[in-house]
Design a protein around this motif. Sequence first.
Motif, PDB file in Angstrom:
ATOM      1  N   ALA A 161       0.756  -1.128   0.054  1.00 56.25           N
ATOM      2  CA  ALA A 161       0.068  -0.136   0.012  1.00 56.25           C
ATOM      3  C   ALA A 161       0.998   1.289   0.005  1.00 56.25           C
ATOM      4  O   ALA A 161       0.379   2.459  -0.809  1.00 56.25           O
ATOM      5  N   ARG A 162       2.114   1.184   0.677  1.00 54.18           N
ATOM      6  CA  ARG A 162       3.112   2.362   0.620  1.00 54.18           C
ATOM      7  C   ARG A 162       3.540   2.599  -0.625  1.00 54.18           C
ATOM      8  O   ARG A 162       3.688   3.659  -0.980  1.00 54.18           O
ATOM      9  N   LYS A 163       3.626   1.713  -1.461  1.00 58.04           N
ATOM     10  CA  LYS A 163       4.276   1.972  -2.819  1.00 58.04           C
ATOM     11  C   LYS A 163       3.411   2.747  -3.688  1.00 58.04           C
ATOM     12  O   LYS A 163       3.683   3.509  -4.461  1.00 58.04           O
ATOM     13  N   SER A 164       2.066   2.537  -3.572  1.00 58.41           N
ATOM     14  CA  SER A 164       1.170   3.141  -4.429  1.00 58.41           C
ATOM     15  C   SER A 164       0.463   4.516  -3.635  1.00 58.41           C
ATOM     16  O   SER A 164      -0.593   4.929  -4.153  1.00 58.41           O
ATOM     17  N   PHE A 165       1.048   4.642  -2.520  1.00 56.84           N
ATOM     18  CA  PHE A 165       0.360   5.782  -1.710  1.00 56.84           C
ATOM     19  C   PHE A 165       0.537   7.160  -2.354  1.00 56.84           C
ATOM     20  O   PHE A 165       1.758   7.583  -2.729  1.00 56.84           O
TER      21      PHE A 165
END
Length: 207
Positions: free
Chosen positions: A55-59
Amino acid sequence: MLRIISALGFMLFFHSVGHSQGQQPLTHAQTIAAFQQELNAEYRDPQRSPLPAAARKSFQGLPFFPVNDSLLVTATFVRDSTAQPFLIRTSTNQPRPYRKYGELRFLLHGKPQRLSVYQSLALLKVPTYADYLMVPFTDLTNGFGSYGGGRYIDLRFADVKTGKVLLDFNKAYNPYCAYSTGYSCPIPPAENQLSVAIRAGVMGNDH
């Protein structure tokens, strides 16, 4: 900004914006923009973010309600030095010891409101956070625009010492358990259920 204390299992967040001598004070909109930028920076940071790696990669940033100046209110703080410690419920059914530190009294849309301010007894043992105060609350937007489990506003002793508090709902944020399992988040007590809609601060994570 405060960091997570993993051993305590819940989020501590506080951010204030000042200005140097000779500079113009920030407007309310600028203060909230800085708050939002710092909160987004925290969520991008692998060392501080509650987001899973995927999720952090696409945040792209947290969803926020538009800045609402009417939800920056001056509250009267009434100290409560006689309240006994109690166990606050958490999202993992692992109660945490707190004490009611006092009460905020204010008007919203012409109607009187009250919110209790709590002090974590566990944090009293951590010098850096010993003056940390927490205002967890729910309102009529929970599950309808904001996170269903309620939101938090953080204060410090210095914020309440004069008896007048600038209570800014535009700085309301979600507990970490709104984004990931593995966190134990205090659940706002029933006495902190507001009967109004607080359309300010961080929105629900489904937006």
